[in-house]
Design a protein around this motif. Structure first.
Motif, PDB file in Angstrom:
ATOM      1  N   MET A  75       0.768  -1.440  -0.118  1.00 44.32           N
ATOM      2  CA  MET A  75       0.261  -0.349  -0.014  1.00 44.32           C
ATOM      3  C   MET A  75       0.597   1.126  -0.153  1.00 44.32           C
ATOM      4  SD  MET A  75      -2.945  -1.059   2.680  1.00 44.32           S
ATOM      5  CE  MET A  75      -4.233   0.090   2.675  1.00 44.32           C
ATOM      6  N   THR A  76       0.853   2.564  -0.682  1.00 43.15           N
ATOM      7  CA  THR A  76       0.830   3.784  -0.854  1.00 43.15           C
ATOM      8  C   THR A  76       0.790   4.180   0.786  1.00 43.15           C
ATOM      9  OG1 THR A  76      -0.890   5.018  -1.485  1.00 43.15           O
ATOM     10  CG2 THR A  76       0.443   3.792  -3.007  1.00 43.15           C
ATOM     11  N   PRO A  77       1.836   4.975   1.118  1.00 45.40           N
ATOM     12  CA  PRO A  77       1.419   5.608   2.201  1.00 45.40           C
ATOM     13  C   PRO A  77      -0.100   6.275   2.134  1.00 45.40           C
ATOM     14  CG  PRO A  77       3.297   6.089   1.176  1.00 45.40           C
ATOM     15  CD  PRO A  77       2.779   5.226   0.102  1.00 45.40           C
ATOM     16  N   GLU A  78      -0.545   6.584   1.396  1.00 45.72           N
ATOM     17  CA  GLU A  78      -2.035   7.532   1.358  1.00 45.72           C
ATOM     18  C   GLU A  78      -2.832   6.958   1.858  1.00 45.72           C
ATOM     19  OE1 GLU A  78       0.244   7.841  -0.754  1.00 45.72           O
ATOM     20  OE2 GLU A  78       0.517   9.983  -0.481  1.00 45.72           O
ATOM     21  N   GLU A  79      -2.201   4.824   1.312  1.00 42.53           N
ATOM     22  CA  GLU A  79      -3.621   4.296   1.010  1.00 42.53           C
ATOM     23  C   GLU A  79      -3.453   4.098   2.653  1.00 42.53           C
ATOM     24  OE1 GLU A  79      -3.766   1.753  -3.320  1.00 42.53           O
ATOM     25  OE2 GLU A  79      -1.723   1.892  -1.686  1.00 42.53           O
ATOM     26  N   ARG A  80      -2.441   3.655   3.673  1.00 41.14           N
ATOM     27  CA  ARG A  80      -2.433   3.334   4.223  1.00 41.14           C
ATOM     28  C   ARG A  80      -3.124   4.505   5.438  1.00 41.14           C
ATOM     29  NH1 ARG A  80       2.571   1.858   2.735  1.00 41.14           N
ATOM     30  NH2 ARG A  80       3.570   3.678   3.885  1.00 41.14           N
ATOM     31  N   ASP A  81      -3.114   5.453   4.923  1.00 42.83           N
ATOM     32  CA  ASP A  81      -3.671   6.803   5.857  1.00 42.83           C
ATOM     33  C   ASP A  81      -5.016   6.651   5.561  1.00 42.83           C
ATOM     34  OD1 ASP A  81      -1.492   7.794   7.005  1.00 42.83           O
ATOM     35  OD2 ASP A  81      -1.142   9.186   5.453  1.00 42.83           O
ATOM     36  N   LYS A  82      -5.631   6.431   4.830  1.00 40.88           N
ATOM     37  CA  LYS A  82      -7.300   6.230   3.987  1.00 40.88           C
ATOM     38  C   LYS A  82      -7.483   5.022   5.139  1.00 40.88           C
ATOM     39  CE  LYS A  82     -10.681   6.023   1.293  1.00 40.88           C
ATOM     40  NZ  LYS A  82     -11.037   5.604   1.912  1.00 40.88           N
ATOM     41  N   LEU A  83      -7.099   4.100   5.183  1.00 40.85           N
ATOM     42  CA  LEU A  83      -7.583   2.418   5.832  1.00 40.85           C
ATOM     43  C   LEU A  83      -7.793   2.814   7.457  1.00 40.85           C
ATOM     44  CD1 LEU A  83      -8.231  -0.414   6.254  1.00 40.85           C
ATOM     45  CD2 LEU A  83      -5.973  -0.587   5.970  1.00 40.85           C
ATOM     46  N   ARG A  84      -6.971   3.478   7.869  1.00 37.37           N
ATOM     47  CA  ARG A  84      -6.328   3.688   9.524  1.00 37.37           C
ATOM     48  C   ARG A  84      -7.755   4.700   9.953  1.00 37.37           C
ATOM     49  NH1 ARG A  84      -1.473   6.052   9.386  1.00 37.37           N
ATOM     50  NH2 ARG A  84      -0.921   4.487   9.252  1.00 37.37           N
ATOM     51  N   ARG A  85      -8.273   5.694   9.043  1.00 37.78           N
ATOM     52  CA  ARG A  85      -8.509   6.615   9.469  1.00 37.78           C
ATOM     53  C   ARG A  85      -9.716   5.614   9.263  1.00 37.78           C
ATOM     54  NH1 ARG A  85      -5.958  10.027   5.876  1.00 37.78           N
ATOM     55  NH2 ARG A  85      -7.371   9.942   3.979  1.00 37.78           N
ATOM     56  N   ASP A  86     -10.209   5.533   8.141  1.00 35.56           N
ATOM     57  CA  ASP A  86     -11.561   4.366   7.936  1.00 35.56           C
ATOM     58  C   ASP A  86     -12.064   3.322   9.177  1.00 35.56           C
ATOM     59  OD1 ASP A  86     -12.098   5.898   5.427  1.00 35.56           O
ATOM     60  OD2 ASP A  86     -11.630   3.705   4.300  1.00 35.56           O
ATOM     61  N   ILE A  87     -10.719   2.747   9.305  1.00 42.21           N
ATOM     62  CA  ILE A  87     -10.872   1.881  11.009  1.00 42.21           C
ATOM     63  C   ILE A  87     -10.257   2.631  11.849  1.00 42.21           C
ATOM     64  CG2 ILE A  87      -9.687   0.592  12.276  1.00 42.21           C
ATOM     65  CD1 ILE A  87      -8.125  -0.253   9.681  1.00 42.21           C
ATOM     66  N   GLU A  88     -10.785   4.720  12.515  1.00 39.37           N
ATOM     67  CA  GLU A  88     -10.699   4.680  13.725  1.00 39.37           C
ATOM     68  C   GLU A  88     -12.986   5.101  13.595  1.00 39.37           C
ATOM     69  OE1 GLU A  88      -7.718   8.030  13.091  1.00 39.37           O
ATOM     70  OE2 GLU A  88      -6.384   6.678  14.104  1.00 39.37           O
ATOM     71  N   ASN A  89     -12.971   5.745  12.267  1.00 42.34           N
ATOM     72  CA  ASN A  89     -14.124   5.799  12.052  1.00 42.34           C
ATOM     73  C   ASN A  89     -15.412   5.103  12.686  1.00 42.34           C
ATOM     74  OD1 ASN A  89     -13.176   8.311  11.868  1.00 42.34           O
ATOM     75  ND2 ASN A  89     -13.426   8.300   8.887  1.00 42.34           N
ATOM     76  N   ALA A  90     -14.846   3.614  12.348  1.00 47.90           N
ATOM     77  CA  ALA A  90     -16.022   2.153  12.100  1.00 47.90           C
ATOM     78  C   ALA A  90     -15.885   2.441  13.681  1.00 47.90           C
ATOM     79  CB  ALA A  90     -14.814   1.460  11.366  1.00 47.90           C
ATOM     80  N   ASN A  91     -14.707   2.760  14.443  1.00 49.14           N
ATOM     81  CA  ASN A  91     -14.545   1.559  16.037  1.00 49.14           C
ATOM     82  C   ASN A  91     -15.344   3.305  16.319  1.00 49.14           C
ATOM     83  OD1 ASN A  91     -12.350  -0.278  15.913  1.00 49.14           O
ATOM     84  ND2 ASN A  91     -10.906   1.137  15.783  1.00 49.14           N
ATOM     85  N   ARG A  92     -15.005   3.828  16.172  1.00 48.77           N
ATOM     86  CA  ARG A  92     -15.954   5.437  16.794  1.00 48.77           C
ATOM     87  C   ARG A  92     -17.353   4.832  16.765  1.00 48.77           C
ATOM     88  NH1 ARG A  92     -13.283   9.707  13.932  1.00 48.77           N
ATOM     89  NH2 ARG A  92     -11.234   9.428  14.733  1.00 48.77           N
ATOM     90  N   GLU A  93     -17.823   4.248  15.360  1.00 52.81           N
ATOM     91  CA  GLU A  93     -19.403   4.500  15.057  1.00 52.81           C
ATOM     92  C   GLU A  93     -19.670   2.864  17.027  1.00 52.81           C
ATOM     93  OE1 GLU A  93     -21.964   5.921  13.155  1.00 52.81           O
ATOM     94  OE2 GLU A  93     -19.835   7.213  13.335  1.00 52.81           O
ATOM     95  N   LEU A  94     -18.801   2.327  16.521  1.00 50.75           N
ATOM     96  CA  LEU A  94     -19.025   1.204  17.345  1.00 50.75           C
ATOM     97  C   LEU A  94     -19.280   1.460  18.649  1.00 50.75           C
ATOM     98  CD1 LEU A  94     -16.503  -2.112  16.051  1.00 50.75           C
ATOM     99  CD2 LEU A  94     -19.554  -1.934  15.662  1.00 50.75           C
TER     100      LEU A  94
END
Length: 72
Positions: free
Chosen positions: A50-69
């Motif tokens: 993954m590119t650094p940008e893709e990793r950052d997006k994935l990290r943000r998506d996971i953090e958002n999903a955890n907040r929603e949970l």
């Protein structure tokens, strides 16, 4: 008599009780390891890194999903 000579049997083999593992157990272990190596060869190659940008997006998506949970 030395300790090695006391354990030695004709043909250089030990008594089956001294081996620690029975013949059937060793065969089962060998077969299990063959299966592991066979599975490893059949696995597809790893995808591209993954590119650094893709990793950052994935990290943000996971953090958002955890907040929603946590909100539920």
């Amino acid at each position: 008599m030395t300790a090695g000579a006391a354990l030695a049997q004709p043909n250089g083999k030990r008594d089956s009780r001294q081996r620690g593992m029975k013949q059937e157990e060793r065969e089962r272990m060998r077969e299990d390891m063959r299966g592991v190596y066979r599975d490893r060869r059949e696995r597809p190659e790893r995808g591209r890194q993954m590119t650094p940008e893709e990793r950052d997006k994935l990290r943000r998506d996971i953090e958002n999903a955890n907040r929603e949970l946590r909100r539920r």
